[in-house]
Motif scaffolding. Structure first.
Motif, PDB file in Angstrom:
ATOM      1  N   VAL A   1      -5.804 -42.006   7.668  1.00 25.25           N
ATOM      2  CA  VAL A   1      -4.806 -41.121   8.271  1.00 25.25           C
ATOM      3  C   VAL A   1      -5.374 -39.711   8.469  1.00 25.25           C
TER       4      VAL A   1
ATOM      5  N   LEU B   1       9.328 -43.867   8.817  1.00 25.99           N
ATOM      6  CA  LEU B   1       9.078 -45.161   8.175  1.00 25.99           C
ATOM      7  C   LEU B   1       7.612 -45.270   7.770  1.00 25.99           C
TER       8      LEU B   1
ATOM      9  N   VAL C   1      -5.021 -43.068   2.982  1.00 26.08           N
ATOM     10  CA  VAL C   1      -5.144 -41.606   3.163  1.00 26.08           C
ATOM     11  C   VAL C   1      -6.419 -41.248   3.954  1.00 26.08           C
TER      12      VAL C   1
ATOM     13  N   GLY D   1      13.272 -51.519  -1.132  1.00 25.53           N
ATOM     14  CA  GLY D   1      12.700 -51.924  -2.423  1.00 25.53           C
ATOM     15  C   GLY D   1      11.197 -51.855  -2.505  1.00 25.53           C
ATOM     16  N   HIS D   2      10.503 -52.061  -1.383  1.00 23.48           N
ATOM     17  CA  HIS D   2       9.034 -52.019  -1.399  1.00 23.48           C
ATOM     18  C   HIS D   2       8.502 -50.682  -0.882  1.00 23.48           C
TER      19      HIS D   2
ATOM     20  N   THR E   1       3.094 -59.648   1.629  1.00 25.56           N
ATOM     21  CA  THR E   1       3.589 -58.776   2.694  1.00 25.56           C
ATOM     22  C   THR E   1       2.620 -58.689   3.879  1.00 25.56           C
TER      23      THR E   1
ATOM     24  N   GLY F   1       2.959 -44.898  -3.662  1.00 31.08           N
ATOM     25  CA  GLY F   1       1.999 -43.797  -3.749  1.00 31.08           C
ATOM     26  C   GLY F   1       2.278 -42.644  -2.793  1.00 31.08           C
TER      27      GLY F   1
ATOM     28  N   PHE G   1       0.271 -33.356   7.931  1.00 32.43           N
ATOM     29  CA  PHE G   1       0.025 -34.682   7.343  1.00 32.43           C
ATOM     30  C   PHE G   1       1.192 -35.637   7.632  1.00 32.43           C
TER      31      PHE G   1
ATOM     32  N   SER H   1       0.721 -39.145   9.406  1.00 29.21           N
ATOM     33  CA  SER H   1       1.192 -40.403   8.818  1.00 29.21           C
ATOM     34  C   SER H   1       2.027 -41.189   9.829  1.00 29.21           C
TER      35      SER H   1
HETATM   36  C1  HEM Z   1      -0.858 -42.175   4.071  1.00 24.70           C
HETATM   37  C2  HEM Z   1      -0.952 -43.011   3.052  1.00 24.70           C
HETATM   38  C3  HEM Z   1      -0.056 -44.222   2.863  1.00 24.70           C
HETATM   39  C4  HEM Z   1       0.733 -44.889   3.760  1.00 24.70           C
HETATM   40  C5  HEM Z   1       0.929 -44.586   5.252  1.00 24.70           C
HETATM   41  C6  HEM Z   1       1.375 -45.971   3.039  1.00 24.70           C
HETATM   42  C7  HEM Z   1       2.287 -46.851   3.596  1.00 24.70           C
HETATM   43  C8  HEM Z   1       2.971 -47.830   2.902  1.00 24.70           C
HETATM   44  C9  HEM Z   1       4.026 -48.662   3.452  1.00 24.70           C
HETATM   45  C10 HEM Z   1       4.523 -48.613   4.888  1.00 24.70           C
HETATM   46  C11 HEM Z   1       4.465 -49.486   2.461  1.00 24.70           C
HETATM   47  C12 HEM Z   1       5.613 -50.518   2.557  1.00 24.70           C
HETATM   48  C13 HEM Z   1       5.131 -51.956   2.484  1.00 24.70           C
HETATM   49  C14 HEM Z   1       6.244 -52.966   2.587  1.00 24.70           C
HETATM   50  O1  HEM Z   1       7.368 -52.662   2.991  1.00 24.70           O
HETATM   51  O2  HEM Z   1       5.976 -54.150   2.279  1.00 24.70           O
HETATM   52  C15 HEM Z   1       3.672 -49.189   1.295  1.00 24.70           C
HETATM   53  C16 HEM Z   1       3.782 -49.859   0.106  1.00 24.70           C
HETATM   54  C17 HEM Z   1       2.973 -49.579  -0.981  1.00 24.70           C
HETATM   55  N1  HEM Z   1       2.090 -48.535  -1.124  1.00 24.70           N
HETATM   56 FE1  HEM Z   1       1.582 -47.179   0.259  1.00 24.70          FE
HETATM   57  N2  HEM Z   1       0.941 -45.949   1.749  1.00 24.70           N
HETATM   58  C18 HEM Z   1       0.080 -44.893   1.584  1.00 24.70           C
HETATM   59  C19 HEM Z   1      -0.547 -44.493   0.435  1.00 24.70           C
HETATM   60  C20 HEM Z   1      -0.453 -45.123  -0.776  1.00 24.70           C
HETATM   61  C21 HEM Z   1      -1.069 -44.681  -1.990  1.00 24.70           C
HETATM   62  C22 HEM Z   1      -1.893 -43.405  -2.185  1.00 24.70           C
HETATM   63  C23 HEM Z   1      -0.759 -45.617  -2.937  1.00 24.70           C
HETATM   64  C24 HEM Z   1      -1.205 -45.516  -4.384  1.00 24.70           C
HETATM   65  C25 HEM Z   1      -0.624 -46.072  -5.384  1.00 24.70           C
HETATM   66  C26 HEM Z   1       0.080 -46.637  -2.315  1.00 24.70           C
HETATM   67  C27 HEM Z   1       0.603 -47.754  -2.938  1.00 24.70           C
HETATM   68  C28 HEM Z   1       1.531 -48.618  -2.377  1.00 24.70           C
HETATM   69  C29 HEM Z   1       2.085 -49.771  -3.083  1.00 24.70           C
HETATM   70  C30 HEM Z   1       1.749 -50.227  -4.489  1.00 24.70           C
HETATM   71  C31 HEM Z   1       2.978 -50.376  -2.196  1.00 24.70           C
HETATM   72  C32 HEM Z   1       3.806 -51.640  -2.434  1.00 24.70           C
HETATM   73  C33 HEM Z   1       5.133 -51.275  -3.026  1.00 24.70           C
HETATM   74  C34 HEM Z   1       5.984 -52.498  -3.354  1.00 24.70           C
HETATM   75  O3  HEM Z   1       5.752 -53.583  -2.791  1.00 24.70           O
HETATM   76  O4  HEM Z   1       6.904 -52.332  -4.176  1.00 24.70           O
HETATM   77  N3  HEM Z   1       0.240 -46.305  -0.996  1.00 24.70           N
HETATM   78  N4  HEM Z   1       2.796 -48.166   1.584  1.00 24.70           N
END
Ligand code: HEM
Length: 416
Positions: free
Chosen positions: A257, A351, A254, A357-358, A69, A362, A287, A291
């Motif tokens: 942000v 957004l 986090v 799906g993705h 990605t 978290g 928050f 974000s």
């Molecule tokens: C302010 C904090 C956060 C923001 C702004 C954020 C933002 C995002 C965004 C925009 C995506 C979508 C990616 C895509 O479409 O390919 C994403 C995916 C993901 N985030 Fe976060 N995230 C944050 C915090 C976290 C935390 C705390 C975790 C801890 C587990 C996390 C784990 C993931 C994972 C594993 C994906 C991939 C999901 C997948 O591909 O199925 N994120 N995040």
């Protein structure tokens, strides 16, 4: 609002100009080329909120994350000139780049601790850890805020993975280095080196949980160890591969942000006063705006897997399509006066955490940590400001978060 600059005639997410300030390019794309083609990477670019929302949320569209990605420029420069096969299911790699429906199944093995109730149960642990750390941190008088907050989020991920929390500093540094390096040759950092160190931590987590019997006490790891996928168990290497992206996402976003968000509050003293007035009620709202406004990750990529027509253009298998999350989050069609930070901005939808799906695994953890960090920091500190001249933003194509944001503590709150 950031107006399109008349001098802008093309968009390349890896160009030095875009890396230093992408927002004028986003305005230009949204107004003039909502679906834009970049020949060098055989790549389409989606920039408006509604389009990103509709396309990411439509499972019928033939867009898969099989090339990752957040590809680097070097990866993007390799033209596919035809279909890209899905990644193998044996051995299977990390779920974020496996096609549906396997992505959802693999993700389901490890996401239990990130659901709302387990996250709510984690809040006291997180708050106690922050409270224990704060006096020593604040006594330094001046320090780099995202690095301190990053230690706290890294400790949380170590805690969830059954790793010693003493590893948190190394994990945070490896993650920040690997993100900053993507698409940023000038820094001389190697994203693979950072990734290797993160992968070593993931393998250690698997070994420790295997040794402890994987009894479900750490479902983030035990869930994948005990899972049956395609009629078989996952190897240690396959389990570790599922942990890498959550470790990265869980550590780096986090802190960026919240640090940037606190900076915005100091630039708007009336807003800081309004947030301070009732921390229990205001911090989760603040928050959300942080974000939206301070989200560091710029875009996420997919590969086209079947011919499809979008807005009158024919997209063909092997082409890439990137979704400009930060452009969508500044789209005036969705957010009035989008380039203004407004802590209590009404938001019908966002957004910030992706869509479809993705969608971010978290989000609930991020919202809990963000709220607690803001509450504890603002309760403990009466007066603070930032050394604006020393602020440094990473110029990676993936992240434009502020890595260096020195905060100066002028007065602590009266503990009584
Ligand atoms: C302010 C904090 C956060 C923001 C702004 C954020 C933002 C995002 C965004 C925009 C995506 C979508 C990616 C895509 O479409 O390919 C994403 C995916 C993901 N985030 Fe976060 N995230 C944050 C915090 C976290 C935390 C705390 C975790 C801890 C587990 C996390 C784990 C993931 C994972 C594993 C994906 C991939 C999901 C997948 O591909 O199925 N994120 N995040």
């Amino acid at each position: 609002m950031c107006a399109p600059d008349a001098a802008i005639t093309q968009y390349d997410p890896f160009s030095a100009e875009c890396l230093s300030d992408p927002y004028p390019y986003y305005a230009w794309l949204r107004d003039e080329h909502p679906l834009y083609y970049v020949e060098a990477y055989d790549m389409w670019v989606v920039s408006r909120f509604q389009d990103v929302y509709d396309m990411l949320g439509n499972p019928e569209l033939p867009f898969e994350a099989r090339e990752g990605t957040v590809p680097t420029r070097a990866e993007m420069l390799v033209r596919n000139d035809g279909p890209v096969p899905p990644l193998p299911l044996q051995p299977v790699g990390g779920f974020t780049r496996i096609d549906q429906p396997h992505q959802g199944r693999l993700r389901g093995f490890i996401n239990q601790p990130f659901r709302p109730r387990p996250v709510a149960r984690l809040e006291d642990w997180f708050r106690d850890m922050v409270r224990a750390d704060l006096p020593g941190v604040l006594a330094q008088g001046e320090f780099n805020l995202p690095v301190v907050f990053g230690l706290w989020t890294a400790r949380t991920m170590c805690h969830l993975a059954g790793l010693p929390t003493e590893m948190a500093g190394d994990l945070r540094d490896a993650i920040n280095e690997s993100s900053a390096a993507i698409g940023n040759a000038d820094l001389g950092l190697d994203p693979l080196d950072g990734l290797k160190r993160i992968s070593r931590a993931a393998h250690l987590a698997v070994a420790r949980r295997r040794e402890a019997g994987a009894d479900g006490e750490h479902p983030f790891v035990d869930g994948a160890i005990n899972a049956v996928f395609e009629g078989r168990s996952l190897s240690d290497h396959e389990v570790a591969a599922q942990l890498v992206v959550p470790l990265i996402g869980g550590v780096e976003t986090v802190p960026k942000v919240t640090s940037h968000g606190l900076w915005e509050l100091t630039k708007n003293p009336d807003q800081l006063a309004a947030v301070r007035a009732d921390l229990a009620a205001t911090t989760s709202v603040a928050f959300d705006e942080m974000s939206r406004y301070c989200g560091p990750a710029q875009w996420f990529s997919r590969t086209v897997t079947a011919p499809v027509e979008i807005q009158g253009h024919r997209l063909t298998p092997g082409q890439r399509i990137i979704f400009l999350i930060q452009s969508a989050q500044r789209d005036p069609r969705e957010f009035p006066d989008p380039d203004t930070f407004r802590w209590d901005r009404p938001m019908k939808r966002t957004l910030a955490f992706g869509h479809g799906g993705h969608f971010c695994m978290g989000m609930h953890l991020a919202k809990m940590e963000g709220r607690v960090i803001l509450q504890e920091f603002l309760s403990a500190v009466e007066e603070f400001d930032f050394d604006d001249d020393a602020a440094v933003r990473s110029a990676s194509s993936f992240q434009t978060g502020w890595d260096t944001l020195p905060v100066r503590i002028h007065r602590l709150a009266d503990p009584s």
